[in-house]
Design a protein around this motif. Structure first.
Motif, PDB file in Angstrom:
ATOM      1  N   UNK A 157       0.829  -1.209   0.000  1.00 15.95           N
ATOM      2  CA  UNK A 157       0.000   0.000   0.000  1.00 15.95           C
ATOM      3  C   UNK A 157       0.868   1.265   0.000  1.00 15.95           C
ATOM      4  N   UNK A 158       2.008   1.225   0.688  1.00 13.71           N
ATOM      5  CA  UNK A 158       2.939   2.355   0.618  1.00 13.71           C
ATOM      6  C   UNK A 158       3.468   2.525  -0.803  1.00 13.71           C
ATOM      7  N   UNK A 159       3.741   1.408  -1.470  1.00 13.17           N
ATOM      8  CA  UNK A 159       4.190   1.430  -2.859  1.00 13.17           C
ATOM      9  C   UNK A 159       3.120   2.044  -3.760  1.00 13.17           C
ATOM     10  N   UNK A 160       1.863   1.660  -3.547  1.00  7.82           N
ATOM     11  CA  UNK A 160       0.767   2.213  -4.345  1.00  7.82           C
ATOM     12  C   UNK A 160       0.600   3.706  -4.090  1.00  7.82           C
ATOM     13  N   UNK A 161       0.748   4.112  -2.845  1.00  7.97           N
ATOM     14  CA  UNK A 161       0.650   5.540  -2.522  1.00  7.97           C
ATOM     15  C   UNK A 161       1.708   6.349  -3.273  1.00  7.97           C
ATOM     16  N   UNK A 162       2.872   5.750  -3.443  1.00  8.91           N
ATOM     17  CA  UNK A 162       3.978   6.445  -4.103  1.00  8.91           C
ATOM     18  C   UNK A 162       3.740   6.594  -5.609  1.00  8.91           C
ATOM     19  N   UNK A 163       3.191   5.565  -6.246  1.00 11.99           N
ATOM     20  CA  UNK A 163       3.135   5.549  -7.701  1.00 11.99           C
ATOM     21  C   UNK A 163       1.735   5.746  -8.296  1.00 11.99           C
ATOM     22  N   UNK A 176       6.049  -2.851 -16.206  1.00 11.78           N
ATOM     23  CA  UNK A 176       6.084  -2.791 -14.743  1.00 11.78           C
ATOM     24  C   UNK A 176       7.368  -2.167 -14.227  1.00 11.78           C
ATOM     25  N   UNK A 177       8.435  -2.228 -15.039  1.00  7.95           N
ATOM     26  CA  UNK A 177       9.723  -1.696 -14.590  1.00  7.95           C
ATOM     27  C   UNK A 177       9.703  -0.203 -14.390  1.00  7.95           C
ATOM     28  N   UNK A 178       8.758   0.513 -14.987  1.00  9.77           N
ATOM     29  CA  UNK A 178       8.689   1.963 -14.807  1.00  9.77           C
ATOM     30  C   UNK A 178       8.342   2.346 -13.366  1.00  9.77           C
ATOM     31  N   UNK A 179       7.859   1.354 -12.606  1.00 12.04           N
ATOM     32  CA  UNK A 179       7.519   1.595 -11.199  1.00 12.04           C
ATOM     33  C   UNK A 179       8.571   1.016 -10.265  1.00 12.04           C
ATOM     34  N   UNK A 180       9.769   0.842 -10.788  1.00 10.31           N
ATOM     35  CA  UNK A 180      10.884   0.317 -10.005  1.00 10.31           C
ATOM     36  C   UNK A 180      11.217   1.286  -8.880  1.00 10.31           C
ATOM     37  N   UNK A 181      11.358   0.715  -7.675  1.00 12.61           N
ATOM     38  CA  UNK A 181      11.662   1.563  -6.501  1.00 12.61           C
ATOM     39  C   UNK A 181      13.150   1.826  -6.348  1.00 12.61           C
ATOM     40  N   UNK A 182      13.970   1.140  -7.117  1.00 15.09           N
ATOM     41  CA  UNK A 182      15.424   1.316  -6.952  1.00 15.09           C
ATOM     42  C   UNK A 182      15.874   2.665  -7.476  1.00 15.09           C
TER      43      UNK A 182
END
Length: 241
Positions: A171-177, A235-241
């Motif tokens: 959910x934190x990941x979704x909030x970010x992207x 999906x790689x466009x949402x990479x957190x690295x």
């Protein structure tokens, strides 16, 4: 967690500190289930789940995404047999609404019905709370919407949400992207990236099942594995690295 001291024998009994242990146990069951995600976009709604089939299991059938009505779908996390029972109830309710009022049921009405049913199992002895949370998504007269129910009988509306194991981080990941103006393709890619965020094995789309309801058709559709593979390429466009 403090000792239950017998207060977990029935869902009708509060502990001295105001807790209903059987409901908490059911919520823990949800947290052990594989991840399920719902995402709204400007073009419709995406439902996605992580499923790990056994070697000889038929792979083109999902056990965690269900159709309730032509315009409503459900994704579940937790004890899936409980989800099947609740989905059957939602289907009867939806068809009853159509026969009574000659119109399709609203997504919020189905969510409330399922939440009310879940709450019933926290009020009587001899039963246990449903060990499942569900994402109810669809498009009705009011537009696209997503709701989440949990074993306590709570239901809340979201733009994007994850339930199941690792849901807090997802959910934190979704909030970010997440962006409310994203396309359906981007929403699907985001869902795959979110599932792979907590997956033990980063298998791209191999363990992902998806469904969609587009604003144009307003009809629930399972997404083929080939299309899921195509979505995963972005999906790689949402990479957190």
């Amino acid at each position: 967690m403090m000792a239950s001291r017998g207060y977990d024998m029935t869902p009708t009994m509060y502990s001295p500190d105001g807790r209903i242990y059987q409901v908490e146990y059911a919520i823990e069951t949800v947290k052990r289930g594989t991840i399920a995600i719902g995402i709204l976009s400007k073009e419709g709604v995406i439902l996605a789940v992580e499923e790990k089939p056994r070697p000889l299991q038929t792979k083109n059938i999902t056990q965690k995404i269900f159709q309730v009505d032509y315009h409503i779908g459900v994704a579940a996390a937790g004890y899936i047999p409980d989800a099947r029972v609740q989905v059957d109830s939602a289907r009867f309710f939806s068809q009853g609404n159509r026969m009574t009022y000659d119109e399709s049921v609203e997504v919020a009405t189905v969510a409330k019905h399922l939440a009310d049913q879940a709450h019933q199992f926290t009020q009587y002895g001899g039963v246990r709370p449903n060990g499942v949370s569900m994402i109810i998504a669809g498009i009705d007269q009011k537009g696209e919407s997503i709701y989440v129910t949990d074993p306590s009988g709570t239901y809340l509306q979201y733009s994007a949400v994850a339930i199941g194991a690792g849901a807090e981080d997802v959910n934190e990941f979704l909030e970010k992207f997440y962006n409310e103006d994203m396309s359906l393709d981007d929403a699907a890619a985001l869902a795959i990236a979110a599932i792979n965020l907590k997956a033990e094995q980063k298998d791209g789309a191999n363990n992902v099942k998806m469904a969609k309801i587009t604003a144009e058709s307003k009809v629930f559709e399972k997404i083929s594995q080939a299309d899921v593979e195509n979505y995963s390429k972005n999906a790689s466009k949402f990479d957190t690295q």
